[in-house]
Design a protein around this motif. Structure first.
Motif, PDB file in Angstrom:
ATOM      1  N   ALA A  53       0.835  -1.212   0.000  1.00  0.00           N
ATOM      2  CA  ALA A  53       0.000   0.000   0.000  1.00  0.00           C
ATOM      3  C   ALA A  53       0.867   1.259   0.000  1.00  0.00           C
ATOM      4  CB  ALA A  53      -0.940  -0.007   1.204  1.00  0.00           C
ATOM      5  N   LEU A  54       1.957   1.233   0.743  1.00  0.00           N
ATOM      6  CA  LEU A  54       2.863   2.392   0.753  1.00  0.00           C
ATOM      7  C   LEU A  54       3.445   2.646  -0.634  1.00  0.00           C
ATOM      8  CD1 LEU A  54       4.756   1.880   4.124  1.00  0.00           C
ATOM      9  CD2 LEU A  54       3.286   3.825   3.534  1.00  0.00           C
ATOM     10  N   THR A  55       3.823   1.574  -1.330  1.00  0.00           N
ATOM     11  CA  THR A  55       4.382   1.765  -2.676  1.00  0.00           C
ATOM     12  C   THR A  55       3.313   2.301  -3.632  1.00  0.00           C
ATOM     13  OG1 THR A  55       3.967  -0.484  -3.503  1.00  0.00           O
ATOM     14  CG2 THR A  55       6.053  -0.116  -2.318  1.00  0.00           C
ATOM     15  N   GLN A  64      -5.525  -2.480  -8.133  1.00  0.00           N
ATOM     16  CA  GLN A  64      -5.910  -3.562  -9.047  1.00  0.00           C
ATOM     17  C   GLN A  64      -4.836  -3.740 -10.119  1.00  0.00           C
ATOM     18  OE1 GLN A  64      -8.698  -5.507  -8.772  1.00  0.00           O
ATOM     19  NE2 GLN A  64      -7.914  -6.714 -10.460  1.00  0.00           N
ATOM     20  N   ASP A  65      -4.281  -4.940 -10.182  1.00  0.00           N
ATOM     21  CA  ASP A  65      -3.281  -5.281 -11.194  1.00  0.00           C
ATOM     22  C   ASP A  65      -3.655  -6.656 -11.745  1.00  0.00           C
ATOM     23  OD1 ASP A  65      -1.070  -5.862 -12.751  1.00  0.00           O
ATOM     24  OD2 ASP A  65       0.400  -5.331 -11.212  1.00  0.00           O
ATOM     25  N   ILE A  98      -5.048 -12.868  -2.602  1.00  0.00           N
ATOM     26  CA  ILE A  98      -4.936 -11.625  -3.371  1.00  0.00           C
ATOM     27  C   ILE A  98      -6.040 -10.651  -2.958  1.00  0.00           C
ATOM     28  CG2 ILE A  98      -5.155 -10.640  -5.679  1.00  0.00           C
ATOM     29  CD1 ILE A  98      -3.742 -13.247  -6.711  1.00  0.00           C
ATOM     30  N   GLU A  99      -7.267 -11.141  -2.858  1.00  0.00           N
ATOM     31  CA  GLU A  99      -8.391 -10.277  -2.474  1.00  0.00           C
ATOM     32  C   GLU A  99      -8.195  -9.726  -1.063  1.00  0.00           C
ATOM     33  OE1 GLU A  99     -10.829  -9.113  -4.426  1.00  0.00           O
ATOM     34  OE2 GLU A  99      -9.773 -10.161  -6.026  1.00  0.00           O
ATOM     35  N   GLN A 105      -4.931  -3.046   1.401  1.00  0.00           N
ATOM     36  CA  GLN A 105      -4.420  -1.889   0.652  1.00  0.00           C
ATOM     37  C   GLN A 105      -5.488  -0.808   0.491  1.00  0.00           C
ATOM     38  OE1 GLN A 105      -2.115  -2.840  -2.969  1.00  0.00           O
ATOM     39  NE2 GLN A 105      -2.204  -4.971  -2.249  1.00  0.00           N
ATOM     40  N   TYR A 106      -6.688  -1.203   0.085  1.00  0.00           N
ATOM     41  CA  TYR A 106      -7.759  -0.217  -0.085  1.00  0.00           C
ATOM     42  C   TYR A 106      -8.075   0.473   1.248  1.00  0.00           C
ATOM     43  CZ  TYR A 106      -8.935  -1.629  -4.880  1.00  0.00           C
ATOM     44  OH  TYR A 106      -8.905  -1.863  -6.236  1.00  0.00           O
TER      45      TYR A 106
END
Length: 190
Positions: A53-55, A64-65, A98-99, A105-106
């Protein structure tokens, strides 16, 4: 004062035996040793989500990737075949990780946006430091999942999972993410 009638000894023993059986039936069996390490690895992935999340905060890139996610899931499927695991189950497990990671992160990005700043902590490199660690954890996760897989259908699995998970939760956001990450470990008919 009149005494209460005494039950015959056999009937008393049968009643106590029945009560003991009911108590024993409602007590879940001990969790398998393979559950806690699996959850610890899932939790470690979620702690790394803070760094991801920091990156994303610094770079402005979206969380989302889809291309990267598809690659990770495809690699997990291949690893499943090599380990004689069900590739579909492993794909679901990987997608859940992943979710859960994205959930953290969100959540963190929303907190930082509200505060108009992110924590002032060192940022490891996403490509050269964070992703290789996530790949290592993915390998470990599949080893641990293979050890736990025989217990997934045990009727006590949800109880084990709830108890083991509770000891790892550090805050509400990461707790919800860990629930998501481990949400399909147990496959029990209700």
């Amino acid at each position: 004062m009149p005494r209460a009638p005494r039950l015959p000894l056999r009937l008393t023993c049968a009643l106590f035996g029945l009560l003991a059986c009911v108590a024993q039936a409602s007590t879940p069996s001990p969790a398998p040793d393979s559950l806690q390490p699996l959850l610890v690895t899932m939790n470690e992935r979620l702690i790394i989500a803070d760094l991801v999340a920091l990156t994303k905060w610094d770079s402005g890139k979206p969380i989302q990737d889809s291309t990267r996610e598809a690659l990770v899931i495809a690699n997990a499927r291949e690893m499943a075949i090599d380990r004689k695991l069900d590739p579909d189950e492993v794909a679901e497990l990987t997608a859940a990780q992943i979710e859960a990671n994205k959930l953290v992160q969100y959540g963190l990005l929303a907190q930082w946006q509200a505060a108009d700043k992110a924590p002032d902590t060192p940022r490891p490199d996403l490509v050269n430091e964070i992703r290789p660690r996530l790949d290592e954890l993915q390998n470990l996760l599949l080893q641990q999942y293979a050890a736990f897989a025989p217990y997934r259908k045990d009727p006590d699995c949800p109880s084990w999972l709830g108890t083991a998970r509770a000891g790892l939760i550090k805050d509400q956001l990461h707790g919800q993410a860990l629930i998501r990450a481990s949400g399909e470990l147990c496959v029990v008919d209700r």
